[in-house]
Design a protein around this motif. Structure first.
Motif, short mmCIF file in Angstrom:
data_model
loop_
_atom_site.label_atom_id
_atom_site.label_comp_id
_atom_site.label_asym_id
_atom_site.label_seq_id
_atom_site.Cartn_x
_atom_site.Cartn_y
_atom_site.Cartn_z
N GLY A 7 37.63 33.28 25.74
CA GLY A 7 37.21 33.16 27.15
C GLY A 7 37.47 34.36 27.85
N ALA A 8 38.94 34.48 27.94
CA ALA A 8 39.56 35.28 29.19
C ALA A 8 39.33 36.52 28.07
CB ALA A 8 41.01 35.21 29.30
N MET A 9 39.28 37.09 27.74
CA MET A 9 38.79 38.36 26.89
C MET A 9 37.41 38.56 27.51
SD MET A 9 40.42 37.77 23.42
CE MET A 9 39.56 38.89 22.44
N GLY A 10 36.81 37.65 27.29
CA GLY A 10 34.66 37.67 27.77
C GLY A 10 34.63 38.76 29.47
N HIS A 34 34.48 43.24 40.03
CA HIS A 34 35.38 43.94 39.04
C HIS A 34 36.69 44.09 39.57
CE1 HIS A 34 31.08 45.15 37.74
NE2 HIS A 34 31.90 44.15 36.45
N ALA A 35 36.63 43.67 40.94
CA ALA A 35 37.90 44.41 41.14
C ALA A 35 38.63 42.45 41.98
CB ALA A 35 37.55 44.70 43.06
N ALA A 36 37.93 41.50 42.12
CA ALA A 36 38.91 40.35 43.21
C ALA A 36 38.78 39.13 41.91
CB ALA A 36 38.76 41.04 44.51
N THR A 37 37.13 39.38 42.13
CA THR A 37 37.02 37.69 41.36
C THR A 37 36.71 37.83 40.08
OG1 THR A 37 34.84 38.40 42.10
CG2 THR A 37 35.80 37.60 43.85
N MET A 38 35.77 38.40 39.87
CA MET A 38 34.57 37.68 37.93
C MET A 38 36.00 38.31 37.15
SD MET A 38 31.99 38.08 36.16
CE MET A 38 31.30 37.69 34.26
N VAL A 39 36.79 38.97 36.84
CA VAL A 39 37.34 40.23 36.29
C VAL A 39 38.47 39.05 35.96
CG1 VAL A 39 35.70 41.90 35.57
CG2 VAL A 39 37.86 42.18 37.25
N THR A 40 39.20 38.94 37.66
CA THR A 40 40.53 38.37 37.80
C THR A 40 40.54 37.10 37.07
OG1 THR A 40 40.20 38.24 39.42
CG2 THR A 40 40.55 39.87 39.33
N ALA A 41 39.33 36.07 37.02
CA ALA A 41 39.07 34.30 36.66
C ALA A 41 40.37 34.56 35.43
CB ALA A 41 38.00 34.04 35.76
N GLY A 42 40.20 35.11 34.61
CA GLY A 42 40.66 35.27 33.23
C GLY A 42 42.65 35.49 33.16
N ILE A 43 42.71 36.49 34.18
CA ILE A 43 44.35 35.88 34.58
C ILE A 43 44.50 35.27 35.30
CG2 ILE A 43 46.25 38.04 35.58
CD1 ILE A 43 44.61 39.31 33.35
N PHE A 44 43.84 34.22 36.05
CA PHE A 44 44.10 33.59 36.71
C PHE A 44 44.94 32.14 35.77
CE2 PHE A 44 42.51 29.52 38.59
CZ PHE A 44 43.25 29.67 39.58
N MET A 45 43.48 31.98 34.95
CA MET A 45 43.09 31.20 34.05
C MET A 45 44.56 30.97 33.36
SD MET A 45 42.22 29.82 30.67
CE MET A 45 41.82 31.81 29.57
N VAL A 46 44.83 32.27 33.00
CA VAL A 46 46.06 32.19 31.74
C VAL A 46 47.10 31.67 32.65
CG1 VAL A 46 47.76 33.82 30.10
CG2 VAL A 46 45.12 33.68 29.75
N ALA A 47 47.26 33.00 33.72
CA ALA A 47 48.63 32.24 34.77
C ALA A 47 48.97 30.55 34.73
CB ALA A 47 48.52 32.81 36.02
#
Length: 669
Positions: free
Chosen positions: A235-238, A264-277
């Motif tokens: 999911g984070a890969m997507g 593409h800076a602070a929100t959607m694309v960092t959601a996967g990073i936040f989720m894994v953390a």
């Protein structure tokens, strides 16, 4: 005085109210009122997030239910908030960057007929992101996850009369559905084995299931935690555009520039990073999942950076740098340096939003020509955009004392201390990536702001290859000028944290107790302990950097781009001809789009066509429907032959009928 639970509710609801007012009543309240209510909503969220952040620093956290959606026996589906140091930091970053984008949008979208609709969408996006980062359970996480995906679809295709924008938003939507399929399977496994969707319950039970196995294929047991970790990470890969689900992000530049900064800076694309953390208690139980995360991040960090070298669209250069930096964050997650990944997420949000918004400022000055080959010499015309772009670029390449340096160098060091399978390749990738990032970043910087002025030529010829915003107009021989304050103000506001936030926060975030229990790291993964041992303060880290390899790689990248594009532009042209295959491979983005189009899209069409011809036309229409019709028609013709009006025909039919009935009864008895 409002209590804290009320403040938690205000954070997501304020932008939601603004989105509803601008979206449903924008036609009535007008353009000015639409941007006022949406900006006010996000400003309220920022102020409230700051109060919540201060409360968290004082040691107060919250984990509670706001609303119970449904109960099935002991299983409860709830909307709830988890307010701790991780979510509080994310709330601040999202609200601040979103506010800057909202203000910037007043200038950038000034003449757009969809002005009110755009403000409604970006406020709705902000609400969705808040719901994601504040969630205390997988159900709400999934709601926020899908909501940001849906709104991003609307935003990327905002100019819905533009064919490339429609293609881009459909591509983003479909690729994210692939990742989300893995994500929901992971959540399903969590529910099946843990019996709960609440974070606290799942994390508490996880150690007892550390040795649990699951059989996906006959006689091939897998560790449950590895399967859950990998599925969630798909999911984070997507969402965070990791290889091989990265293909949607560069095309999403077809949306308006403010969206490029917000999504593409602070929100959607960092959601996967936040989720894994956030899921660190689960990932720490599986070295397999961590290695998978690390290797995928390393491939993304290096190979997506290579693509930035050949891009000529100013927004796509920044987009590929986003892909590469997301790879860096993912590598840190795989190395169990979750706090370092989130630290880079925070610093990257500021300088990447700055770079996107600066790119938009240049695009406005160039009358929506986005091709950097037809720019040059803009420094003297756009001093504020120039200096803020320089700050953003220096932060991106990891210049000592700037914010990107502290987070990026920490990632490289963390990977060096990791002993998980794949860490050697990851260290090579993130180290070489420093040179690549510096080269393509300053290639763009030098071509846009320095050298000879090529924009008059660009107005005549440059738009043949450039991808433009929807309302391109071919002005001729118009001198560029600095953009208005609603554009430059957010640039200056984002430049400040891009300069200083890393220096100010590295010690508490990485080596203090800021994250506390928000992030869990097993004793089996002592990377942060090793980092702490080698850290002697932010000042000494920056001073020591000038003797380290990453600094000289970055300097070499800057120097080489200066030499190639300002002094000897004939050399890149010669290299392009000599290494035409490599250049073609990079221009065609490793042919991933073609591969997916042929194999998956083409395969789906082939399968659909086969099912239609053989299943629908052949089986259902041909045999079931038309066959039964023909059978009934043949039987009817046979029966009608006896309806002749002759008595002996009727007598013969009666004899045959009596004979058949007697035979049937005889067999029954």
């Amino acid at each position: 005085m409002l209590d804290m639970q009320t403040l938690y509710l205000i954070v997501p609801l304020a932008p939601l109210i603004g989105a509803v007012l601008a979206g449903l009543f924008g036609w009535a309240i007008g353009r000015t009122a639409s941007h006022v209510v949406t900006i006010a909503g996000v400003a309220v969220s920022l102020v409230t997030s700051w109060i919540v952040f201060q409360d968290v620093l004082a040691g107060h956290t919250y984990n509670g239910t706001v609303y119970t959606w449904m109960a099935l026996g002991d299983l409860r589906f709830e909307v709830g908030f988890l307010i701790d140091s991780l979510s509080a930091m994310m709330m601040l970053v999202v609200s601040f960057v979103s506010l800057m984008v909202h203000i910037y949008t007043i200038g950038y979208m000034h003449d757009d007929p969809g002005y009110q609709r755009f403000f409604s969408y970006i406020s709705l996006f902000t609400f969705s992101m808040f719901m994601l980062v504040m969630s205390n359970n997988f159900l709400q996480l999934f709601f926020g996850w899908e909501a940001v995906g849906l709104v991003s679809y609307l935003l990327i295709g905002f100019w819905y009369t533009k064919e490339t924008a429609i293609y881009a938003n459909l591509k983003a939507f479909l690729v994210n559905r692939v990742g989300d399929f893995g994500f929901i399977l992971g959540i399903g496994l969590v529910l099946a084995y843990f019996g709960s969707l609440d974070y606290a319950s799942v994390f508490a039970k996880a150690p007892s299931l550390a040795n649990e196995t699951i059989t996906l294929f006959p006689d091939k047991p897998w560790m449950l935690m590895s399967v859950i970790g990998i599925l969630l990470f798909i999911g984070a890969m997507g969402k965070s555009a990791q290889f091989p689900l990265h293909v949607w992000l560069p095309d999403s530049m077809e949306g308006p520039t403010p969206i490029s900064a917000l999504i593409h800076a602070a929100t959607m694309v960092t959601a996967g990073i936040f989720m894994v953390a956030r899921m660190s208690p689960l990932y720490e139980l599986s070295d397999t999942a961590l290695s998978f995360v690390m290797v995928i991040g390393a491939i993304t960090a290096l190979f997506m950076g290579f693509l930035g070298v050949v891009q000529n669209d100013i927004k796509r250069v920044v987009a590929y740098s986003t892909l590469s930096q997301l790879g860096y964050m993912t590598v840190a997650l795989g190395a169990s340096a979750y706090s370092v990944a989130v630290f880079h997420l925070m610093t990257h949000a500021f300088f990447k939003a700055l770079l996107f918004l600066a790119a938009g400022s240049v695009i406005m000055a160039m009358h929506h020509n986005q091709d950097i080959r037809y720019m040059g010499g803009l420094k003297k015309y756009m001093p504020i955009t120039w200096i803020t772009s320089l700050v953003g670029s220096l932060a991106l390449i990891g210049t000592p004392f700037l914010s990107g340096f502290y987070s990026k160098d920490s990632i490289i060091e963390a990977v060096k201390f990791s002993h998980l399978p794949g860490s050697s390749f990851a260290y090579f990738a993130v180290t070489l990536g420093v040179f690549v990032t510096a080269f393509y970043s300053f290639r763009m910087y030098f071509l846009v702001f320095h050298g000879k002025e090529r924009f008059k030529q660009g107005h005549a010829h440059g738009n043949e290859d450039a991808s433009h915003d929807a309302h391109h107009d071919a002005h001729h021989d118009v001198t560029p000028h600095e953009t208005p304050w609603v554009i430059t103000g957010p640039l200056l506001a984002l430049a400040l944290p891009s300069l200083a936030i890393g220096y100010m926060t590295i010690e508490p975030m990485l080596f203090g107790d800021y994250f506390g229990s928000s992030i869990y790291v097993s004793d089996r993964h002592p990377v942060m302990h090793e980092l702490n041992h080698h850290f002697h303060g932010a000042l000494e880290m920056a001073l020591h950097a000038v003797t380290a390899l990453p600094f000289w790689l970055a300097a070499a990248g800057v120097g080489l781009s200066w030499f190639f594009y300002l002094k000897r532009p004939d050399i890149p042209a010669m290299l392009m001809r000599r290494f035409s295959f490599i250049h073609s491979m990079l221009v065609n983005k490793y042919w991933f789009d073609e591969f997916y189009s042929v194999v998956f899209a083409g395969g789906a069409r082939l399968l659909g066509g086969g099912l239609w011809k053989r299943g629908d036309v052949g089986l259902i229409d041909g045999i079931v429907i038309n066959g039964s019709t023909r059978l009934i028609a043949a039987f009817s013709r046979l029966v009608s032959a006896f309806q002749s009006g002759y008595i002996y025909h009727y007598a013969f039919a009666m004899i045959i009928g009596v004979f058949a009935l007697v035979t049937w009864f005889a067999r029954l008895n």
